[in-house]
Design an enzyme around this catalytic site. Structure first.
Site, PDB file in Angstrom:
ATOM      1  N   GLU A   1      -0.315   3.438   0.759  1.00 54.69           N
ATOM      2  CA  GLU A   1       0.450   4.202  -0.220  1.00 54.69           C
ATOM      3  C   GLU A   1       0.513   3.428  -1.526  1.00 54.69           C
ATOM      4  O   GLU A   1       0.742   2.215  -1.529  1.00 54.69           O
ATOM      5  CB  GLU A   1       1.882   4.436   0.273  1.00 54.69           C
TER       6      GLU A   1
ATOM      7  N   HIS B   1      -5.622  11.174   0.470  1.00 52.99           N
ATOM      8  CA  HIS B   1      -4.941  12.113   1.361  1.00 52.99           C
ATOM      9  C   HIS B   1      -5.416  13.534   1.067  1.00 52.99           C
ATOM     10  O   HIS B   1      -5.583  14.349   1.969  1.00 52.99           O
ATOM     11  CB  HIS B   1      -3.428  11.985   1.156  1.00 52.99           C
TER      12      HIS B   1
ATOM     13  N   HIS C   1      -2.866   7.128  -0.529  1.00 53.53           N
ATOM     14  CA  HIS C   1      -1.790   8.080  -0.776  1.00 53.53           C
ATOM     15  C   HIS C   1      -1.039   7.680  -2.041  1.00 53.53           C
ATOM     16  O   HIS C   1      -1.224   6.588  -2.567  1.00 53.53           O
ATOM     17  CB  HIS C   1      -0.760   8.047   0.373  1.00 53.53           C
TER      18      HIS C   1
ATOM     19  N   ASP D   1      -2.421  14.282  -2.892  1.00 56.13           N
ATOM     20  CA  ASP D   1      -2.257  12.926  -3.414  1.00 56.13           C
ATOM     21  C   ASP D   1      -3.465  12.059  -3.029  1.00 56.13           C
ATOM     22  O   ASP D   1      -4.111  12.361  -2.028  1.00 56.13           O
ATOM     23  CB  ASP D   1      -0.942  12.298  -2.906  1.00 56.13           C
TER      24      ASP D   1
END
Length: 194
Positions: A125, A161, A43, A171
């Site tokens: 992330e 993602h 992400h 993303d």
């Protein structure tokens, strides 16, 4: 970063990676029984969007975001989100959820015909803006973390993602260099998005 490089092969403490800074999120729950953790979902996030180096992502994942601090944050009020890991622009890795637990990162999603990616994936992330470029230390840390995960769990695939929630999420986006990640990991092509 040197500490991260030195500890890549360190033993896991349950589902906690010793090379990461541990910051616990309350946003997680149990994975379904007998679930193989075989997918990494990449992400991107920044709060406020496009601003790096703030502690707002950390506060968001930990349920401590000050909703009044920025007009954008009001749209996030009541949203409970977490990721297993966050990789900052300088390559520093933070961990929020034990890998053996289900973090709340992918939402409504599917991968190769299997729904509910949160059940069987690890969410990572990258501090960045959807569609923007990412920093070399982030790719290095992502590759090291991916190798460490694959040494402990039966990781078979890495996806963005955008690949597990197409049309809903985009993303990490066009600025993410999948070819560079492939070169760093040296995993077969079947492990990556087509």
């Amino acid at each position: 970063m040197t500490q991260l490089l030195a500890q890549t092969q360190s033993a896991w403490a349950g589902g906690w990676w010793p090379s990461a800074e541990h910051r616990v999120s309350p946003h997680h729950n149990r994975r379904p029984p007998e679930t193989a953790i075989d997918l990494i979902v990449v992400h991107s996030i920044s709060l406020p969007p496009g601003e790096f180096g703030t502690d707002d992502v950390d506060a968001f994942f930990r349920g401590r975001l000050n909703w009044q601090a920025h007009p954008y944050f009001e749209a996030l009020r009541g949203v409970s989100v977490s990721s297993h890991f966050l990789i900052l622009r300088n390559g520093w890795v933070r961990q929020y959820v034990d890998v053996n637990r289900r973090a709340w990162h992918a939402g409504v999603s599917s991968h190769r015909g299997r729904t509910s990616c949160n059940d069987y994936s690890v969410g990572i992330e990258l501090e960045g803006l959807e569609g923007g470029l990412f920093e070399p230390p982030q790719y290095t840390a992502l590759a090291q973390l991916s190798h460490a995960l694959a040494a402990q769990w039966p990781i078979e695939h890495v996806a963005g993602h955008e690949h597990v929630a197409p049309g809903r999420k985009s993303d990490p986006g066009q600025g993410f260099d999948w070819g560079h990640l492939k070169a760093l990991l040296r995993w077969p092509d079947r492990c990556f998005p087509g």
